[in-house]
Each structure stands twice: as C-alpha cells, then as structure tokens.
Scaffold this motif. Sequence first.
Motif, PDB file in Angstrom:
ATOM      1  N   GLU A 196      15.599  24.196-125.627  1.00  0.00           N
ATOM      2  CA  GLU A 196      16.291  23.487-124.550  1.00  0.00           C
ATOM      3  C   GLU A 196      16.961  24.463-123.587  1.00  0.00           C
ATOM      4  O   GLU A 196      16.967  24.248-122.374  1.00  0.00           O
ATOM      5  CB  GLU A 196      17.334  22.526-125.129  1.00  0.00           C
ATOM      6  CG  GLU A 196      16.713  21.318-125.834  1.00  0.00           C
ATOM      7  CD  GLU A 196      17.769  20.439-126.480  1.00  0.00           C
ATOM      8  OE1 GLU A 196      18.934  20.869-126.559  1.00  0.00           O
ATOM      9  OE2 GLU A 196      17.421  19.321-126.900  1.00  0.00           O
ATOM     10  N   HIS A 247      22.480  12.822-126.474  1.00  0.00           N
ATOM     11  CA  HIS A 247      22.171  12.458-127.864  1.00  0.00           C
ATOM     12  C   HIS A 247      22.812  13.445-128.840  1.00  0.00           C
ATOM     13  O   HIS A 247      23.355  13.035-129.879  1.00  0.00           O
ATOM     14  CB  HIS A 247      20.654  12.419-128.074  1.00  0.00           C
ATOM     15  CG  HIS A 247      19.986  11.240-127.439  1.00  0.00           C
ATOM     16  ND1 HIS A 247      20.561   9.991-127.388  1.00  0.00           N
ATOM     17  CD2 HIS A 247      18.775  11.112-126.810  1.00  0.00           C
ATOM     18  CE1 HIS A 247      19.759   9.147-126.771  1.00  0.00           C
ATOM     19  NE2 HIS A 247      18.660   9.808-126.406  1.00  0.00           N
ATOM     20  N   ARG A 248      22.729  14.729-128.537  1.00  0.00           N
ATOM     21  CA  ARG A 248      23.333  15.746-129.408  1.00  0.00           C
ATOM     22  C   ARG A 248      24.839  15.544-129.509  1.00  0.00           C
ATOM     23  O   ARG A 248      25.429  15.639-130.595  1.00  0.00           O
ATOM     24  CB  ARG A 248      23.054  17.162-128.879  1.00  0.00           C
ATOM     25  CG  ARG A 248      21.659  17.664-129.109  1.00  0.00           C
ATOM     26  CD  ARG A 248      21.574  19.175-128.881  1.00  0.00           C
ATOM     27  NE  ARG A 248      22.280  19.908-129.915  1.00  0.00           N
ATOM     28  CZ  ARG A 248      23.420  20.569-129.752  1.00  0.00           C
ATOM     29  NH1 ARG A 248      24.015  20.584-128.583  1.00  0.00           N
ATOM     30  NH2 ARG A 248      23.965  21.216-130.750  1.00  0.00           N
ATOM     31  N   VAL A 291      15.352  23.921-131.656  1.00  0.00           N
ATOM     32  CA  VAL A 291      15.444  22.919-130.589  1.00  0.00           C
ATOM     33  C   VAL A 291      16.414  23.375-129.512  1.00  0.00           C
ATOM     34  O   VAL A 291      16.140  23.287-128.310  1.00  0.00           O
ATOM     35  CB  VAL A 291      15.881  21.554-131.169  1.00  0.00           C
ATOM     36  CG1 VAL A 291      16.170  20.569-130.032  1.00  0.00           C
ATOM     37  CG2 VAL A 291      14.817  21.002-132.096  1.00  0.00           C
ATOM     38  N   GLU A 292      17.581  23.894-129.948  1.00  0.00           N
ATOM     39  CA  GLU A 292      18.590  24.345-128.981  1.00  0.00           C
ATOM     40  C   GLU A 292      18.066  25.505-128.154  1.00  0.00           C
ATOM     41  O   GLU A 292      18.284  25.570-126.941  1.00  0.00           O
ATOM     42  CB  GLU A 292      19.862  24.747-129.718  1.00  0.00           C
ATOM     43  CG  GLU A 292      20.593  23.559-130.326  1.00  0.00           C
ATOM     44  CD  GLU A 292      21.751  23.995-131.201  1.00  0.00           C
ATOM     45  OE1 GLU A 292      22.075  25.205-131.178  1.00  0.00           O
ATOM     46  OE2 GLU A 292      22.315  23.150-131.911  1.00  0.00           O
ATOM     47  N   ASN A 312      21.414  16.317-119.312  1.00  0.00           N
ATOM     48  CA  ASN A 312      20.196  15.546-119.587  1.00  0.00           C
ATOM     49  C   ASN A 312      20.369  14.657-120.819  1.00  0.00           C
ATOM     50  O   ASN A 312      21.383  14.728-121.528  1.00  0.00           O
ATOM     51  CB  ASN A 312      18.973  16.452-119.714  1.00  0.00           C
ATOM     52  CG  ASN A 312      19.084  17.426-120.881  1.00  0.00           C
ATOM     53  OD1 ASN A 312      19.851  17.219-121.820  1.00  0.00           O
ATOM     54  ND2 ASN A 312      18.310  18.499-120.819  1.00  0.00           N
ATOM     55  N   GLN A 313      19.379  13.842-121.077  1.00  0.00           N
ATOM     56  CA  GLN A 313      19.472  12.841-122.147  1.00  0.00           C
ATOM     57  C   GLN A 313      19.603  13.477-123.527  1.00  0.00           C
ATOM     58  O   GLN A 313      20.357  12.990-124.375  1.00  0.00           O
ATOM     59  CB  GLN A 313      18.233  11.939-122.108  1.00  0.00           C
ATOM     60  CG  GLN A 313      18.361  10.684-122.974  1.00  0.00           C
ATOM     61  CD  GLN A 313      19.442   9.745-122.485  1.00  0.00           C
ATOM     62  OE1 GLN A 313      19.412   9.319-121.340  1.00  0.00           O
ATOM     63  NE2 GLN A 313      20.407   9.441-123.334  1.00  0.00           N
ATOM     64  N   SER A 314      18.864  14.549-123.776  1.00  0.00           N
ATOM     65  CA  SER A 314      18.913  15.176-125.101  1.00  0.00           C
ATOM     66  C   SER A 314      20.296  15.714-125.420  1.00  0.00           C
ATOM     67  O   SER A 314      20.747  15.673-126.572  1.00  0.00           O
ATOM     68  CB  SER A 314      17.870  16.291-125.198  1.00  0.00           C
ATOM     69  OG  SER A 314      18.172  17.351-124.310  1.00  0.00           O
ATOM     70  N   GLN A 315      20.996  16.208-124.399  1.00  0.00           N
ATOM     71  CA  GLN A 315      22.353  16.717-124.620  1.00  0.00           C
ATOM     72  C   GLN A 315      23.332  15.588-124.918  1.00  0.00           C
ATOM     73  O   GLN A 315      24.265  15.752-125.719  1.00  0.00           O
ATOM     74  CB  GLN A 315      22.817  17.514-123.404  1.00  0.00           C
ATOM     75  CG  GLN A 315      22.084  18.830-123.200  1.00  0.00           C
ATOM     76  CD  GLN A 315      22.204  19.740-124.402  1.00  0.00           C
ATOM     77  OE1 GLN A 315      23.282  19.918-124.957  1.00  0.00           O
ATOM     78  NE2 GLN A 315      21.080  20.320-124.820  1.00  0.00           N
TER      79      GLN A 315
END
Length: 564
Positions: free
Chosen positions: A538, A484-485, A534-535, A479-482
């Motif tokens: 998620e 970014h991370r 956050v992690e 996904n997008q958040s991963q």
Amino acid sequence: MESCIRLSSVVRSTGRALSTAAGRQQRALVAEAGVFTDQEKQTEEKHIRKNFEDVQKERQNQGRHSVLIGCPPKVNENKFLKYLSQHGKVANHFFFSSNSTNAVVEFVDAESIDSLLAATKIPTDEDMCVVPFKSRFIKIKAKDLDQHSVQCCPQSSIAFSDLIEKLCTGESIEDQAQILLEELQLTEESIRLRYLVSTLISDIATAYFPEASVSLYGSSVNSFGKMGCDLDLFLDLESLKGHRTGKQAGGSITTEFWMRRVSSRRAAQQKILSVIGECLDGFGPGCIEVQKILNARCPLVRFSHQAAGLPCDLTADNRIALTSSELLYIYGNIDSRVRALVFALRSWARVHGITSSIPGHWITNFSLTTMILFFLQKRTPPVIPTLDQLKSLAGKKDKCIIEGNDCTFIRDLNKVKPSANTEPLATLLIEFLEFYGKFDFKTHCIDIRKGTEKNKPESSPLYIQNPFEQTLNISKNVNQSQVHRFVDIAQESAFILQDQMSQSSKSKNPWGLASILLSSSTENSSTTKKKKKVEARERIVSLLESLRNKDNSGKTDVKPEAEH
C-alpha cells in the motif's frame, strides 16, 4: 535521557516540570553570576488560562530578547554567564546539543542584545570570503571557558523502549497517559528555541517588508506539538494592507506607493517567497538545505535550521492555518483530558501505521485530532463544545472572516464553562476506539462545527469537514483500505484495553496503554508478516500515485494545517 537545567513554564500545559536538583543548580549559577530569573515568581501548581494571542505575544517577545550562541564542547557556565551579564541582565538561559553545543540566552532588555552584538566581530577567513550579514546567532570562543561539560536539554523524544518501560510503572491508564504526555510534549526549552528561530527568520523578511511579521502555526503552537516536530512558519503580510488607506493631508491630491503589479495573489506570494528563499539560502543564519516549492497548492520555502536541529516550512499569508491552530489550542486547554487523549491516540496511530510521516493515503494527525474532538463532542454530557457553540460565545472583537470563510469563535478561554462530564480518561480512550470501531463511515461525515453526524456530500471513504473552509474534506487523501485498517485496529485495541483494565502495574506483561502500543508486535508471526506485506504494498502504491499526480499537475500537495 540527559538531565537538564529546566526553565519554569510560562504556559503550564506546554512545559515539563522543573526538577528540584536542576532548579537548585540554576539558582546557584545565576546568583553567582550576578543575574536573576523570574523562576521564583511563577507557580507550577497554578494553571493560568492564557489566550492564544497573549501567549504568542509573550513568546515572540522572549524570542526577540534572546540570542542563539554557538559554544565550545566544554563551557565554564559561571564565566559564560558573567561575561554575558556585562551587557545586561540575563532573564533565562539553557544549553542544548544539535550536532554541536549551543545556548539560548534571553536578556531582560533589548538594549543588552545591541551591546552584545556591538562587541561581536565579523569572522576572518584567509581562504574564503564571508557574507557580512549580522544576526542574533553568534558563537563564542575563549580558552578559559573550555573547562566543563554543561548539562544539555534534550531536543528529541524518549526512546520507544524506554517509554514503554515508563508506562508500565503507572498505577492506572490515567497515570500512563500523563506519563506519555509529559515525555512526548514540547518542552519549555524547545518552545523557546522555536520562537527564537522564528524571530531570526523574521529579521530577514522585515528587511524587505518592515511591517510584516513571521508567525508560528501548527504543532509548535496548537498545544499538541511533539518533540522533534517540524517548525511551521508563515510570513504575515496582513499589516501591509493598512497602507492601502494611509493617512492623507486632505484635499484632492493623494499619494500611493509605486509597486510592481502581478496577475494574482498567488503570483505575489510566489515572488515574495522566492526572494526570501534566496536570502535564507545565501546568508540565512544557520539555514541549510533550502528548497523553494513555489508550485505547491500552498507555496512554501522548506529548509532546516542546522543549529536548532529543526526542519522548517515557511508559507505566506496562511491565516486560516493560524486560525485552525488557535482553535486547536482552545480545545487543548478547555479540559486537561483532551491533550492526554490526543497524545495517547496519536502514539497509538503512529505505532500501528494508521498515520505516517510519509505523504500518502493515510490518516493525518490533523484528521485524527479532529476525529477525537468530534468524539468528545458526542459524549453525554459533552467534554468539549462544538465550534458553533464557541461561535455563540464570541463577542464583536472575536468576529473573523478570512477569504469569505467564517472563522469566528470565542478567543477568551476563561469565558468557556468547564464540562460537566467527569468520565475518567481510561473510559474515554476505550469509548473512542469502540465509537469509531462501529462508526458508519460509508454514510456519515465528521463535523466539529455542528458536533453531529450528517450524510456525506460526496463518496470519499473518509469525510471530515474542514471546520472553516466548509466545502473541503480534510481527509480526502484517505483511501478505503486505510479506513478498514483503522476500524479493525480500533476494534482490536478496544478489546485489549478492556481485558487489561483489571491488571495492575505489578503485572509482568505490558499492560494498559503500553499493551495497545505493543500489540502489533505480539501478534502471531504469520499474521504479522501478512500485514507487513500488505502495508508495504500500500505504501509503494501510494508513493507511486503521489509521484504520478505530481507529474500530471506540476504541483506538490501540501497539507492545509501543519501536523506532526
């Protein structure tokens, strides 16, 4: 880490060095027992670029000539070897511990195994009835053997704290990467054990399908396997297809086998794996916790081999996965920097939670490895060739079409010219982090077949084209958040490494590669707590989505290429 009697590697890139003391002890033991080893015939310094198929045949032959022996906690090794040598010449042996002490013993001749098994009795139990299935997994019992503790080869990776301590002794980042590679890669003993287990499973499968075979794929064979990784197996039924056009006596009369018809190839795989799963559960040698996951996208039987300490997955006719493993093997052996870089970056990704052993929206090891290969293709000059370039070197015997997919590439490593790129590993490591720290993931996809960026065919946050099934995205789960991370951590780690480049091994603080493996624990506490929350959130969302998708489809997703 326990010291152990190490066997010299048949494939130098997949075995650890044999210690001088252990080597002397091994030679003394085999000499006293009247057996021999080919250890002296092999030269560690000479790197033989063996083809993937040749390695598989050699390893499978070792497995078929080997037995797995359960031993008492303490064993007189000399008497143990002398007893076995009564049945034939012993080529190699080693002990390991996984809940109990076990030994892997390879004989020179298969007839020696027949002799040993002929002298092995069926156990008797007054309270329970045994299932009389004979295999090459036996146990030895004798009072006069119970005398000394034997040296057992480790079957797991070094502790993380010990690894960091060792990394800090390296004189350069190149030294550190080599230390990490040597500590984490599969040992010679672990490789031998994996092939032995595969042949034990094959013995069960071939009882029903004599022309079939069980092959290894994934991390156990692709040159990127880490100690403790799963054992991925597939039941190869390809040879059975030869009977569709069997030899006929001539004339107008032909014969064919009477066989049950099913609606699809998938249905056939499910039936076959169901039967094999029942056999493994009922009388498979050392097989426990057997699960038949037949409604997965790729049907499989999951189980653990208790004595070997290996979690295993068995699929059927998964030939593209095997071909992917061969491609990774070739890339891993073209240039010595490839494996060192992959092991370093996989460790970095796991420490920072970029990859995970839990299925979800994280980048998988296979996806990360493909990203590394793409980066190496983009260097000037390239470190490794593209898949299309490997295809251009292929001969007629290399042509391979699987389910309509072009899987053709050169199989002979010796026909691939070495790269003119001489960049040190430290430079490649930093450049990788910077390359993806500014990569345009919104627009571009990653394609190791062409080795060039191109526009994404769909709007997935991360698009990595499957090298063979080219309409598939192997990173569709991310996904997008991963993404970014990954970008944020890559940028941060690149900065740390550049700052550490000037430090030496005499520095009091962890430096170089160790610094980016520990950087997540040295952040300020508030940032660390925030990131952890956050992690964790998620991960929970990802797990809930996975369960919801499973309930909706009735299928469990299974990765196309084994990776650990």
